[in-house]
Design a protein around this motif. Structure first.
Motif: not given
Lengths: 295, 547
Positions: A147, A149, A152, A156, A160, A167, A169, B95-96, B99, B103-104, B106-108, B110, B154
């Motif tokens: 749930f 960030p 997530l 990642f 990847h 992105a 980060i 893309l992962a 997921y 989720d892919n 919204i990454l970065g 959120e 998230l």
């Protein structure tokens, strides 16, 4: 009946260090860093907690010091494998051997005896708190990965990392934090060995539990709750082993060494039988360089 | 040239970037007007992608400036570029697999979805903002990820609501909950585009977006991009395909050797002019093969070939019969996935039941159905495989060893089980020069070459075997115009020297230019046959679609 409830209680107690270590391993491996150093991190935690409890007479402060010891060792590991890009298996093994040698050495320095710390008196030991704490940690890890960030990003970084970088980060910063956190948790797992399951630090007291936690993590497909349940399975094997000691077979006592094999045997069977279907994080064990560093 | 005074969305001034000894960008100047589709075209390695990665903040330029809406910018990471509304769809998707699409996306970003309530406003002038840069309305938070953000929630529900609104606005719906790895490539690309829109990008960079798409998916992509442009987005489209630049860009910038060498309104240029600029010399865009002079005996005969599908599915290849005589080029046309790949596998591995269920295959008059791939190759069969990185090369190995692949048993290089390295060195050096593989450094890993040069290396190796039968599958996929011309000429030369050529390609132009006969494959069958002189694009297209 009494025997069964004793067995169950023992199972839960014995799975506690495994759960802490497996959650630590989960954070590290989901971020893409293989962590076979869990064993060494646990040893450091076990020593740190024993020393801390002897010195402060509080298992809680001891636990904190044990976590700090795990953190310090994890810092060395992270330094080797993230900026210096050492092979993660080799560096992990090195950490394990370092811990195996360093812990008796520190004992000798502090107490003049190699191999063990002074006994911790009964009121200064943990009695049940770490057991609950372990499951709270499992819940937090589950929540983190599902749930937040942070979870997530962690996922990642291991799946990847280039996507994470794209992105905006920094993937290696996430890996640093994850490995440090795994040191704290594995340290806590080690602390429960010396202040919860026994009353002092003993040489090599992790006895392969770091690797068992790793096996549980893989068996649980790198997910917090299944990994914790796998720890309970291994904890059960350990509890059964203790119960079975002294059992007679056709009038002769079974050698204790055979019975002590049980948890390791279960580990092997589980890994050989089920791991084929598990899928590791895609970037697990692979160094990450930013686009600028790559060229 | 672009008229001065017009508003500029993005500007690069004198961007220079050196990687080791390679000057990837040498003073790149580029201006992109808002609300237009700008094509960047150039051969592989011309510096287009590098310039775009600099614009997106992935690379730091050695010198030069980036200006967004006239304001100078200094990026320290893509986060800064994203904050200024720059978004990029990378050639290899970011893309992962396990997921979900959601989720892919919204990454970065959120928390972006939270009900229209913009988190910025008063906190707008954050740290790290270049002075003078105005914060855009509704742009994502430019500050580095904070602990508070990381440990927050998230907010998938809000994110999904905002995404559904975006999807409705641009008609780009996807299954939000499906793991990415279960979505087809075209949809994955749509997820990438939605990610940019979700991150409030108004400059969309797409790096070689059509490389992985089917023609239908490509058309969908173009339609979507035009729609986005009409909604006011600025699109930078990086490609090496002339057809695509001509089809739907407003302006085009040509890159060569790390610099911009030309710029034009698309409506005022021609493919020929662009191709000559890209390559730096006169290029023949469509090498037309003259009709074959002499055909001999059959080089390849396939009779009633059947390849079964996986798990009881219908046959991948059903009852296919054809032949290729020496001295002719037979083209197999068709939309990809209509049995061409399976046909090729059957030709090379006829003994494997999963590759060939029934049917007879003979090569130069020999029945090969019980032969191994090595025995078949020894009959004089050369192959340019569909997937050069997996089937044609060992990317980590040096050019010299890649040249040896498949020739390791030949008397020329093999002395009693040992490789004769002096012979190999000499032969490889000669071939690399003759086939113009650049850089001509035999110790370099094949993976470091551009796609076109990798393909030339394969062509060199395969043609040096003096094939009696040449199987060329998608020989110019991902290959730039200069190398395409070269490879086409070599294929014609092989035919004129007496080889039978089986050419499998999804590029209709290529098939029509080179073939003496064309067979159309549709759903595993031969759906039509055309002799030279009777090729018509519309009729071929009809057969390819099952008509």
């Amino acid at each position: 009946m009494a025997m069964i409830s004793q067995l169950l209680a023992s199972t839960l107690r014995l799975s506690t260090p495994l759960i802490f270590a497996a959650m630590g391993g989960m954070l590290s491996e989901r971020s893409g860093v293989i962590n076979i150093a869990l064993e060494g991190l646990m040893l450091m935690g076990a020593l740190g907690a024993a020393v801390g409890t002897v010195a402060t007479h509080s298992p809680w402060l001891g636990l904190l010091i044990g976590m700090g010891a795990g953190l310090a060792m994890a810092f060395i590991y992270a330094l080797l494998v993230i900026p210096f890009r050492a092979n993660q298996i080799v560096a992990g093994m090195a950490i394990n051997m370092l811990a195996l040698g360093l812990t008796p050495f520190l004992c000798k320095m502090l107490y003049g005896v190699t191999g063990s710390t002074p006994q911790i008196s009964y009121p200064e030991q943990f009695h049940s708190a770490p057991l609950y704490l372990a499951w709270i940690v499992v819940g937090l890890c589950w929540y983190l990965m599902k749930f937040t960030p942070a979870g997530l990003w962690l996922g990642f970084a291991g799946e990847h990392p280039e996507a994470l970088e794209a992105a905006g980060i920094p993937a290696n910063r996430i890996r640093w934090l994850a490995v440090l956190a795994s040191g704290v948790l594995a340290g806590a797992g080690g602390a429960t060995l010396s202040t919860f399951l026994s009353s002092s630090f003993a040489r090599n007291m992790a006895a392969g539990r770091g690797f068992m936690a790793l096996a549980a993590l893989i068996f649980g497909k790198w997910r917090p709750i299944p990994a914790a349940l796998a720890c309970v399975l291994f904890g059960f094997a350990d509890a059964a082993q203790i119960q079975l000691q002294g059992v007679k077979f056709r009038g002769a006592e079974v050698p204790v060494q055979f019975i002590q094999i049980l948890p390791y045997l279960v580990t092997i069977l589980v890994l050989a039988g089920f791991v084929g279907r598990a899928r590791a994080p895609k970037a697990l064990g692979k160094h990450f360089s930013t686009a600028n560093e790559r060229e | 040239m672009i008229s001065s005074g017009s508003e500029v969305a993005v500007e690069l001034r004198g961007i220079t970037k050196q990687f080791g000894s390679v000057l990837a960008n040498a003073g790149v100047d580029l201006r992109v007007e808002p609300g237009t589709i700008q094509g960047l075209i150039g051969e592989n390695g011309a510096g287009k992608s590098t310039a775009m990665k600099i614009l997106y903040g992935l690379y730091r330029p050695d010198s030069g400036h980036i200006l967004i809406r006239g304001q100078p910018q200094v990026w320290s990471s893509p986060r800064d570029a994203i904050a200024q509304g720059i978004g990029m769809v990378h050639q290899h998707f970011m893309l992962a697999g396990p997921y979900s699409a959601l989720d892919n996306i919204i990454l970065g970003a959120e928390g972006e979805g939270r009900g229209g309530r913009e988190r910025r406003g008063s906190r707008v002038e954050g740290r790290g903002q270049p002075s003078g840069a105005m914060r855009r309305e509704g742009a994502p938070d430019p500050r580095p990820p904070t602990l508070v953000r990381a440990w927050g929630i998230l907010g998938r529900k809000h994110a999904r609501e905002r995404l559904e609104a975006l999807a409705a606005q641009y008609r780009l719906s996807v299954d939000w909950e499906a793991p990415i790895e279960q979505l087809p490539v075209g949809i994955q690309q749509r997820v990438e585009i939605l990610k940019l829109l979700y991150h409030r990008a108004d400059v969309l960079i797409l790096d070689e977006p059509t490389a992985v798409l089917t023609p239908q998916e490509t058309n969908d992509l173009f339609a979507n991009l035009k729609k986005l442009r009409d909604e006011g987005k600025t699109i930078i489209f990086v490609t090496h395909k002339l057809k695509e630049v001509m089809a739907f860009t407003d302006r085009v910038t040509v890159f060569r050797g790390g610099s911009v060498v030309g710029e034009a309104l698309t409506s005022q240029t021609s493919p020929q002019e662009l191709a000559d600029l890209m390559v730096g010399r006169k290029v023949v865009l469509n090498v037309q093969a003259p009709p074959t002079q002499a055909t001999g005996k059959a080089a390849l005969e396939v009779e009633a070939l059947v390849v079964s599908g996986t798990r009881g599915a219908t046959h991948r290849v059903s009852n296919v019969t054809f032949s290729v005589r020496s001295g002719e080029i037979v083209g197999i046309a068709g939309v990809e996935g209509n049995g061409q790949s399976e046909l090729l596998q059957a030709l090379l591995h006829p003994r494997e039941p999963q590759c060939r269920k029934a049917g007879r295959i003979s090569i130069t008059g020999m029945d090969v159905t019980q032969m191994t791939a090595r025995e078949i190759r020894n009959l004089g069969v050369s192959l340019i495989p569909e997937d050069r990185l997996h089937e044609g090369l060992l990317p980590e190995w040096p050019l010299r060893d890649n040249f040896l692949l498949g020739l390791q048993h030949s008397a020329a290089f093999n002395r009693a089980g040992f490789i004769c390295s002096s012979n190999l060195q000499a032969a490889a050096a000669k071939a690399v020069n003759e086939y113009d593989v650049r850089p001509a450094n035999l110790a370099l890993s094949a993976g470091n070459l551009s796609g076109g040069n990798q393909q030339k290396l394969i062509v060199a190796r395969e043609f040096e075997r003096r094939p009696k039968l040449l199987i060329a599958a998608q020989p110019t996929r991902g290959v730039d115009v200069g190398a395409t011309e070269f490879i086409h000429r070599r294929i014609i030369k092989a035919r004129d020297e007496g080889a039978g050529v089986l050419l499998v390609s999804s590029e209709l132009e290529e098939i029509m230019a080179l073939s003496d006969r064309i067979l159309v494959m549709y759903e595993g069958r031969i759906a039509g046959e055309f002799a030279k002189g009777n090729f018509s694009e519309s009729l071929l297209g009809l057969r390819m679609g099952g008509g």
